[in-house]
Write a protein that holds these residues in place. Structure first.
Motif, PDB file in Angstrom:
ATOM      1  N   ASN A   1       0.833  -1.207   0.000  1.00 13.29           N
ATOM      2  CA  ASN A   1       0.000   0.000   0.000  1.00 13.29           C
ATOM      3  C   ASN A   1       0.865   1.254   0.000  1.00 13.29           C
ATOM      4  O   ASN A   1       0.545   2.236  -0.673  1.00 13.29           O
ATOM      5  CB  ASN A   1      -0.944   0.011   1.206  1.00 13.29           C
TER       6      ASN A   1
ATOM      7  N   ILE B   1       2.249   1.763  -3.494  1.00 14.30           N
ATOM      8  CA  ILE B   1       1.213   2.284  -4.395  1.00 14.30           C
ATOM      9  C   ILE B   1       0.979   3.766  -4.139  1.00 14.30           C
ATOM     10  O   ILE B   1       0.898   4.560  -5.085  1.00 14.30           O
ATOM     11  CB  ILE B   1      -0.091   1.463  -4.257  1.00 14.30           C
ATOM     12  N   VAL B   2       0.901   4.157  -2.895  1.00 11.86           N
ATOM     13  CA  VAL B   2       0.670   5.575  -2.555  1.00 11.86           C
ATOM     14  C   VAL B   2       1.838   6.429  -3.055  1.00 11.86           C
ATOM     15  O   VAL B   2       1.636   7.498  -3.637  1.00 11.86           O
ATOM     16  CB  VAL B   2       0.455   5.752  -1.036  1.00 11.86           C
TER      17      VAL B   2
END
Length: 122
Positions: A4, A7-8
């Motif tokens: 995550n 991805i951010v």
């Protein structure tokens, strides 16, 4: 959790690149919409025989004649430089009176919001 974060970070970097390109183009968004017409500005010295060095600069990301004019204008604004850009080939032909710094040529292209590829001296 780790994926995550990756991805951010990727999304933030992509957004930053889009914003940089938008700002480089004068905040007018997509230049190909037709509303933003760029006028060509030639160099102060238009005699090609006065320029001893010639470079071909690959420009990535151009999509219309306005894009090509932006790149040519950026080079032509530099003292001792004369440039033309061929949209179809994606090549800027840059003539200089003195030997040019290859990184400096790339910087000119990137500052206008485009990608700079291979550069070769002719």
């Amino acid at each position: 959790m780790g994926i995550n974060i990756v991805i951010v970070v990727a999304v933030v970097i992509a957004a930053a690149l889009v914003i940089r390109s938008y700002i480089a183009r004068g905040g007018k968004g997509d230049c190909c919409g037709g509303a933003d017409v760029v006028r060509a500005k030639g160099p102060a010295d238009r005699d090609a025989s006065h320029y001893a060095h010639t470079y071909e600069v690959k420009v990535d990301g151009m999509s219309c004649e306005n894009c090509a004019k932006r790149i040519a204008n950026a080079f032509n604004a530099m003292p001792g430089t004369m440039a033309s850009v061929d949209l179809a080939s994606g090549i800027a032909t840059v003539r200089t009176k003195e030997s040019a710094d290859v990184d400096g040529l790339r910087r000119v292209v990137r500052n206008e919001g485009y990608g700079a590829g291979a550069i070769r001296e002719l």
